[in-house]
Design a protein around this motif. Structure first.
Motif, PDB file in Angstrom:
ATOM      1  N   ASP B  97      18.995   0.769  -2.005  1.00 46.63           N
ATOM      2  CA  ASP B  97      19.193   0.963  -3.455  1.00 46.63           C
ATOM      3  C   ASP B  97      17.891   1.267  -4.196  1.00 46.63           C
ATOM      4  N   GLY B  98      16.832   1.531  -3.465  1.00 44.18           N
ATOM      5  CA  GLY B  98      15.594   1.980  -4.117  1.00 44.18           C
ATOM      6  C   GLY B  98      14.918   0.917  -4.959  1.00 44.18           C
ATOM      7  N   THR B  99      15.056  -0.359  -4.597  1.00 44.44           N
ATOM      8  CA  THR B  99      14.406  -1.401  -5.379  1.00 44.44           C
ATOM      9  C   THR B  99      13.286  -2.085  -4.608  1.00 44.44           C
ATOM     10  N   GLU B 100      13.132  -1.728  -3.321  1.00 40.89           N
ATOM     11  CA  GLU B 100      12.053  -2.340  -2.543  1.00 40.89           C
ATOM     12  C   GLU B 100      11.341  -1.276  -1.738  1.00 40.89           C
ATOM     13  N   CYS B 101      10.019  -1.392  -1.651  1.00 41.15           N
ATOM     14  CA  CYS B 101       9.289  -0.454  -0.818  1.00 41.15           C
ATOM     15  C   CYS B 101       7.997  -1.104  -0.354  1.00 41.15           C
ATOM     16  N   SER B 102       7.301  -0.420   0.540  1.00 36.91           N
ATOM     17  CA  SER B 102       6.042  -0.940   1.049  1.00 36.91           C
ATOM     18  C   SER B 102       4.918   0.041   0.740  1.00 36.91           C
ATOM     19  N   LEU B 103       3.785  -0.502   0.327  1.00 36.01           N
ATOM     20  CA  LEU B 103       2.570   0.296   0.214  1.00 36.01           C
ATOM     21  C   LEU B 103       1.740   0.011   1.461  1.00 36.01           C
ATOM     22  N   ILE B 104       1.440   1.057   2.214  1.00 35.72           N
ATOM     23  CA  ILE B 104       0.683   0.879   3.449  1.00 35.72           C
ATOM     24  C   ILE B 104      -0.744   1.386   3.244  1.00 35.72           C
ATOM     25  N   LEU B 105      -1.700   0.499   3.468  1.00 30.81           N
ATOM     26  CA  LEU B 105      -3.111   0.867   3.351  1.00 30.81           C
ATOM     27  C   LEU B 105      -3.755   0.808   4.731  1.00 30.81           C
ATOM     28  N   ALA B 106      -4.443   1.882   5.099  1.00 33.31           N
ATOM     29  CA  ALA B 106      -5.141   1.845   6.383  1.00 33.31           C
ATOM     30  C   ALA B 106      -6.524   1.234   6.206  1.00 33.31           C
ATOM     31  N   ASP B 107      -6.976   1.193   4.979  1.00 35.05           N
ATOM     32  CA  ASP B 107      -8.334   0.728   4.714  1.00 35.05           C
ATOM     33  C   ASP B 107      -8.297  -0.043   3.411  1.00 35.05           C
ATOM     34  N   ASN B 108      -9.089  -1.102   3.338  1.00 30.24           N
ATOM     35  CA  ASN B 108      -9.076  -1.931   2.142  1.00 30.24           C
ATOM     36  C   ASN B 108     -10.516  -2.304   1.800  1.00 30.24           C
ATOM     37  N   PRO B 109     -11.054  -1.679   0.752  1.00 24.24           N
ATOM     38  CA  PRO B 109     -12.471  -1.898   0.449  1.00 24.24           C
ATOM     39  C   PRO B 109     -12.803  -3.346   0.101  1.00 24.24           C
TER      40      PRO B 109
END
Lengths: 154, 180
Positions: B97-109
């Motif tokens: 239903d488009g209310t959850e997603c993931s932000l994927i970071l390969a690098d985190n300063p």
């Protein structure tokens, strides 16, 4: 000559949090300014609801015989009003610039309380500079737009 | 949606940022002695940053209003992260239903020089500040979200993953109540 008269900033609940006059003394005392700011806030909301156009965001420009009132609402709900001489061009660009200055000099000041009255000298100075440079901004505008405006004015 | 060019912002040395953040986390651990409380403080600090930072993002990127949570999440990952952290986040794993997603970071300063000691690996959300920033920023544009780290390279995972969950999308900021 294009004159900028005054700048007002209204927070998202309709309170006046900043006002500054650029051409001489203010014609309004503080209480009147506060009252007018909240009236504008309500009118803006009512206009947004009345508008037959879908997704109307409220009033952007009010043209009167002796002045124009330009209103910019940020997506976070803060309103920036500029009172200018009628037919002043490029005022939305100046409002965008003032929004940037607000983000820089007001919100990044750690001692500024969000939504409260703005008392930041750096912001005052930056706004004064932006308004003083406004005539230069007009000179650097794209030619096509300038001609159109000139035609509109003549 | 093609990513827009990033606005020119003043750049600073990333190390001073990373080191400052590290010393803040150390100090919080020393002050509170309770990792749960440290996580809460980091989230709260991030929230306070987010509610202010959002206006800078909107002013400088000249973005208009987002029409949906889906669009807003893309803007956070594709525009806001590059603008402020110089890393892009991929937005994936949408629920139906488009209310959850993931932000994927390969690098985190924030975590460039960090190795978590064993006793902190279980509970400490070292980069939890970022979740608070996202929550604060989206709240200012009428979206109430939950944000939390579900994968963290500091704890041995492959990537950094922030899970976003939309709780409520308020239509307008005005406190209108239709009583009839």
């Amino acid at each position: 000559m294009s004159l900028i008269y005054s700048l007002y900033v209204i927070n998202k609940s309709g309170g006046l949090i900043f006002s500054r006059d650029f051409e001489g003394a203010s014609r309004l005392d503080l209480n009147d300014s506060l009252r007018l700011a909240s009236i504008w806030h309500s009118l803006h909301a009512i206009a947004g609801q009345l508008s037959p156009a879908h997704g109307c965001g409220g009033i952007e420009l009010l043209s009167a015989e002796s002045f124009d009132l330009h209103c910019f609402t940020s997506p976070t709900g803060t309103k920036f009003l500029l009172l200018v001489e009628p037919q002043c061009p490029q005022v939305p660009a100046l409002l965008g610039r003032i929004y940037e200055l607000y983000a820089d000099f007001v919100l990044k000041n750690p001692f500024y309380e969000v939504e409260q009255v703005i008392k930041c000298e750096l912001f005052d100075q930056a706004v004064d500079t932006a308004v003083r440079r406004y005539p230069l901004m007009l000179l650097s505008q794209p030619a096509g737009q300038g001609q159109m405006l000139a035609a509109g004015l003549s | 949606m093609p990513p827009r060019p990033l606005p020119q912002l003043e750049q600073i040395n990333a190390e001073i940022f990373t080191l400052t953040y590290g010393s803040i986390v150390r100090q919080l651990i020393a002050d509170f002695e309770d990792l749960d409380e440290v996580n809460k403080q980091l989230d709260q600090m991030g929230y306070n940053i987010g509610v202010r930072l959002v206006d800078e993002f909107l002013a400088k990127s000249k973005m208009g209003r987002c029409s949906s949570f889906r669009e807003a999440a893309e803007v956070v990952g594709r525009q806001a992260f590059p603008m402020f952290l110089n890393v892009a986040a991929n937005v994936t794993n949408w629920n139906t239903d488009g209310t959850e997603c993931s932000l994927i970071l390969a690098d985190n300063p924030l975590a460039d020089f960090v190795e978590l000691p064993e006793e902190y690996k279980g509970e400490l959300r070292y980069s939890g500040l970022l979740c608070g920033v996202i929550r604060g920023a989206l709240e200012m544009v009428n979206m109430d979200v939950d944000a939390r780290f579900v994968q963290d390279m500091l704890r041995g995972d492959e990537v950094y993953e922030i899970r976003l969950r939309l709780k409520e999308h308020r239509a307008e900021a005005f406190p209108f109540k239709d009583d009839d």
